[in-house]
Write a protein that holds these residues in place. Structure first.
Motif, short mmCIF file in Angstrom:
data_model
loop_
_atom_site.label_atom_id
_atom_site.label_comp_id
_atom_site.label_asym_id
_atom_site.label_seq_id
_atom_site.Cartn_x
_atom_site.Cartn_y
_atom_site.Cartn_z
N ALA A 101 3.60 12.28 70.57
CA ALA A 101 3.53 11.71 69.22
C ALA A 101 4.22 12.67 68.26
O ALA A 101 4.49 13.83 68.59
CB ALA A 101 2.08 11.49 68.82
N ASP A 102 4.49 12.17 67.06
CA ASP A 102 5.03 13.05 66.03
C ASP A 102 4.01 14.14 65.73
O ASP A 102 2.81 13.93 65.81
CB ASP A 102 5.32 12.26 64.75
CG ASP A 102 6.47 11.27 64.94
OD1 ASP A 102 7.31 11.50 65.83
OD2 ASP A 102 6.51 10.27 64.20
N GLY A 103 4.51 15.29 65.38
CA GLY A 103 3.63 16.40 65.10
C GLY A 103 3.82 17.50 66.14
O GLY A 103 4.62 17.38 67.06
N SER A 104 3.07 18.53 66.00
CA SER A 104 3.20 19.69 66.88
C SER A 104 1.96 19.86 67.74
O SER A 104 0.84 19.61 67.27
CB SER A 104 3.40 20.96 66.06
OG SER A 104 4.58 20.88 65.30
N LEU A 116 -3.45 24.52 75.40
CA LEU A 116 -3.49 23.61 74.26
C LEU A 116 -4.93 23.30 73.87
O LEU A 116 -5.80 23.19 74.72
CB LEU A 116 -2.80 22.29 74.63
CG LEU A 116 -1.30 22.35 74.84
CD1 LEU A 116 -0.79 21.08 75.50
CD2 LEU A 116 -0.58 22.59 73.53
N THR A 117 -5.12 23.15 72.57
CA THR A 117 -6.39 22.62 72.08
C THR A 117 -6.23 21.16 71.70
O THR A 117 -7.20 20.42 71.66
CB THR A 117 -6.92 23.42 70.88
OG1 THR A 117 -5.95 23.39 69.83
CG2 THR A 117 -7.21 24.86 71.27
N ALA A 118 -4.98 20.73 71.43
CA ALA A 118 -4.70 19.33 71.12
C ALA A 118 -3.23 19.02 71.41
O ALA A 118 -2.35 19.84 71.15
CB ALA A 118 -4.99 19.03 69.66
N LEU A 119 -2.99 17.83 71.94
CA LEU A 119 -1.65 17.35 72.21
C LEU A 119 -1.67 15.84 71.99
O LEU A 119 -2.23 15.10 72.79
CB LEU A 119 -1.20 17.66 73.64
CG LEU A 119 0.18 17.19 74.03
CD1 LEU A 119 1.25 17.94 73.22
CD2 LEU A 119 0.41 17.39 75.52
#
Length: 124
Positions: A101-104, A116-119
């Motif tokens: 998704a868009d974002g980092s 990672l804590t979020a993807l």
């Protein structure tokens, strides 16, 4: 899978004690000295990996030291790779159009262990 481990090792460094005195790059290392091998840097060594900063999941052998080597190889390395390959295969079969998704991505704040804590992803 192996290329992902080479490209961004989950363990970035470790510690070892020198077993016997030796010379390394003009420095004397004595028995008991602490050395900190940089696993993440070794996996990007241009002498061993041509174009090391390029991720190539299709064309490389993925040789890395992410799980150690020789006497210091992780005993769970094979099981971990099998579990990851099964998981990735199942995720991609279930969501064949999966994309970022868009974002980092959000990374854990830990210099030794990458994770990672979020993807955020889009499934359709």
């Amino acid at each position: 899978m192996r290329e992902l481990l080479r490209f961004d090792s989950p363990v970035q460094y470790t510690g070892r004690r020198v077993a016997t005195e030796l010379q390394l790059h003009g420095q004397t290392l004595r028995r008991g000295d602490l050395v900190v091998p940089l696993i993440g840097a070794a996996n990007r060594d241009p002498a061993r990996h041509p174009d090391p900063d390029r991720l190539d999941v299709a064309g490389r052998d993925g040789a890395s030291i992410s799980f150690g080597s020789g006497a210091h190889v992780c005993i769970g390395a094979l099981l971990t790779r099998i579990e990851a390959e099964i998981t990735f295969r199942q995720v991609l079969q279930r969501w064949p159009h999966l994309r970022l998704a868009d974002g980092s991505p959000q990374w854990a704040d830990n210099p030794a262990y990458r994770g990672l804590t979020a993807l955020d992803v889009v499934t359709g």
